[in-house]
Write a protein that holds these residues in place. Structure first.
Motif, mmCIF file in Angstrom:
data_model
loop_
_atom_site.group_PDB
_atom_site.id
_atom_site.type_symbol
_atom_site.label_atom_id
_atom_site.label_comp_id
_atom_site.label_asym_id
_atom_site.label_seq_id
_atom_site.Cartn_x
_atom_site.Cartn_y
_atom_site.Cartn_z
ATOM 1 N N TYR A 1 16.183 7.612 -4.418
ATOM 2 C CA TYR A 1 15.946 6.170 -4.348
ATOM 3 C C TYR A 1 15.057 5.624 -5.462
ATOM 4 O O TYR A 1 14.640 4.462 -5.407
ATOM 5 N N SER A 2 14.750 6.407 -6.456
ATOM 6 C CA SER A 2 13.817 5.972 -7.503
ATOM 7 C C SER A 2 14.245 4.685 -8.188
ATOM 8 O O SER A 2 13.405 3.849 -8.543
ATOM 9 N N GLU A 3 15.543 4.507 -8.387
ATOM 10 C CA GLU A 3 16.043 3.327 -9.104
ATOM 11 C C GLU A 3 15.811 2.026 -8.340
ATOM 12 O O GLU A 3 15.820 0.946 -8.946
ATOM 13 N N ARG A 4 15.612 2.105 -7.056
ATOM 14 C CA ARG A 4 15.438 0.910 -6.219
ATOM 15 C C ARG A 4 13.997 0.427 -6.173
ATOM 16 O O ARG A 4 13.727 -0.629 -5.604
ATOM 17 N N VAL A 5 13.078 1.227 -6.717
ATOM 18 C CA VAL A 5 11.654 0.970 -6.512
ATOM 19 C C VAL A 5 10.917 0.814 -7.833
ATOM 20 O O VAL A 5 11.102 1.602 -8.756
ATOM 21 N N GLN A 6 10.080 -0.207 -7.888
ATOM 22 C CA GLN A 6 9.162 -0.397 -9.001
ATOM 23 C C GLN A 6 7.763 -0.069 -8.485
ATOM 24 O O GLN A 6 7.280 -0.705 -7.542
ATOM 25 N N LEU A 7 7.125 0.929 -9.072
ATOM 26 C CA LEU A 7 5.775 1.320 -8.691
ATOM 27 C C LEU A 7 4.774 0.633 -9.611
ATOM 28 O O LEU A 7 4.925 0.673 -10.835
ATOM 29 N N ILE A 8 3.759 0.020 -9.006
ATOM 30 C CA ILE A 8 2.758 -0.713 -9.780
ATOM 31 C C ILE A 8 1.377 -0.149 -9.484
ATOM 32 O O ILE A 8 0.950 -0.125 -8.324
ATOM 33 N N HIS A 9 0.702 0.279 -10.544
ATOM 34 C CA HIS A 9 -0.650 0.836 -10.428
ATOM 35 C C HIS A 9 -1.652 -0.316 -10.491
ATOM 36 O O HIS A 9 -2.253 -0.599 -11.532
ATOM 37 N N THR B 1 0.865 -1.188 0.000
ATOM 38 C CA THR B 1 0.000 0.000 0.000
ATOM 39 C C THR B 1 0.896 1.230 0.000
ATOM 40 O O THR B 1 1.183 1.807 1.051
ATOM 41 N N ALA B 2 1.317 1.668 -1.168
ATOM 42 C CA ALA B 2 2.299 2.745 -1.262
ATOM 43 C C ALA B 2 1.854 4.043 -0.593
ATOM 44 O O ALA B 2 2.667 4.727 0.030
ATOM 45 N N GLY B 3 0.591 4.402 -0.726
ATOM 46 C CA GLY B 3 0.109 5.627 -0.088
ATOM 47 C C GLY B 3 0.929 6.838 -0.489
ATOM 48 O O GLY B 3 1.207 7.049 -1.663
ATOM 49 N N ASN B 4 1.342 7.624 0.488
ATOM 50 C CA ASN B 4 2.145 8.817 0.219
ATOM 51 C C ASN B 4 3.642 8.531 0.157
ATOM 52 O O ASN B 4 4.450 9.444 0.069
ATOM 53 N N GLY B 5 4.023 7.259 0.249
ATOM 54 C CA GLY B 5 5.407 6.867 0.015
ATOM 55 C C GLY B 5 6.313 6.778 1.227
ATOM 56 O O GLY B 5 7.494 6.470 1.087
ATOM 57 N N HIS B 6 5.786 7.006 2.412
ATOM 58 C CA HIS B 6 6.650 6.966 3.605
ATOM 59 C C HIS B 6 7.228 5.569 3.843
ATOM 60 O O HIS B 6 8.430 5.429 4.084
ATOM 61 N N ASP B 7 6.373 4.534 3.768
ATOM 62 C CA ASP B 7 6.866 3.167 3.974
ATOM 63 C C ASP B 7 7.744 2.723 2.806
ATOM 64 O O ASP B 7 8.726 2.015 2.998
ATOM 65 N N SER C 1 6.401 8.521 -5.906
ATOM 66 C CA SER C 1 7.462 8.767 -6.877
ATOM 67 C C SER C 1 8.230 10.052 -6.553
ATOM 68 O O SER C 1 9.471 10.065 -6.587
ATOM 69 N N ASN C 2 7.508 11.097 -6.212
ATOM 70 C CA ASN C 2 8.148 12.367 -5.852
ATOM 71 C C ASN C 2 9.008 12.228 -4.604
ATOM 72 O O ASN C 2 10.125 12.753 -4.543
#
Length: 186
Positions: A69-77, A27-33, A61-62
């Motif tokens: 750290y963007s390169e470490r994460v794959q975001l899935i919609h 649950t990405a939410g606002n990205g804190h976790d 993403s922001n």
């Protein structure tokens, strides 16, 4: 000193995850976790983060871009109930921070049936000694249903293979949040 619910969850995950691991933010939410997990896995690790709301993924993403750290994460919609369709490798940790998006539409909440499906799939992906952590929010109608469903399921898991811990402050009012930490043992 007692840790608040989310700090307790993070501490347990931090003790489990090693640099180079793959982990899931269900649950990405606002990205804190997601950001926290990205800091745990290091440059060689990978975080896969799910959310059904495009605004949540944009905020995540922001946050990741600002931290580098963007390169470490794959975001899935997609909803977390689809995690087994996207992830085939073993993972050392999964976090579910349930409820609704802080600052978002409170009518758009996680649901008991999809969360249960995601957690069942997630257990199958965990490594030996891997951790699945869930922060539950029974203070709203859907959250109460979800918390009861997930807790009942977790209580039924075989103790020989899954240790289940509930972390809660029992003297808080208004159906305070609580955490479940599940650790897999083969």
């Amino acid at each position: 000193m007692l840790l608040n619910i989310l700090d307790f969850v993070h501490k347990n995950i931090q003790q489990t995850v090693q640099a180079g691991d793959t982990v899931i933010d269900a649950t990405a939410g606002n990205g804190h976790d997601t950001l926290f997990l990205a800091s745990c896995v290091g440059a060689q690790g990978k975080v896969v983060a799910f959310d059904i709301q495009a605004t949540a993924l944009e905020a995540t993403s922001n946050r990741l871009a600002k931290a580098g750290y963007s390169e470490r994460v794959q975001l899935i919609h997609a909803g977390h109930e689809h995690l087994s369709e996207y992830i085939k490798s073993k993972v050392s940790a999964i976090i579910f921070n349930l409820g609704y998006l802080p600052g978002g539409d409170k009518n758009c909440t996680t649901q008991a049936n999809t969360t249960l499906k995601a957690m069942q799939s997630g257990l199958n992906l965990l490594t030996d000694n891997g951790v699945l952590a869930a922060v539950l929010y029974p203070g709203h109608e859907q959250g109460k249903i979800e918390a009861e469903t997930i807790q009942t399921w977790a209580q039924s898991l075989p103790q020989q293979h899954i240790a289940v811990l509930k972390y809660a402050f029992i003297n808080r009012i208004n159906d305070a949040p609580f955490a479940l930490i599940l650790q897999k043992h083969l």
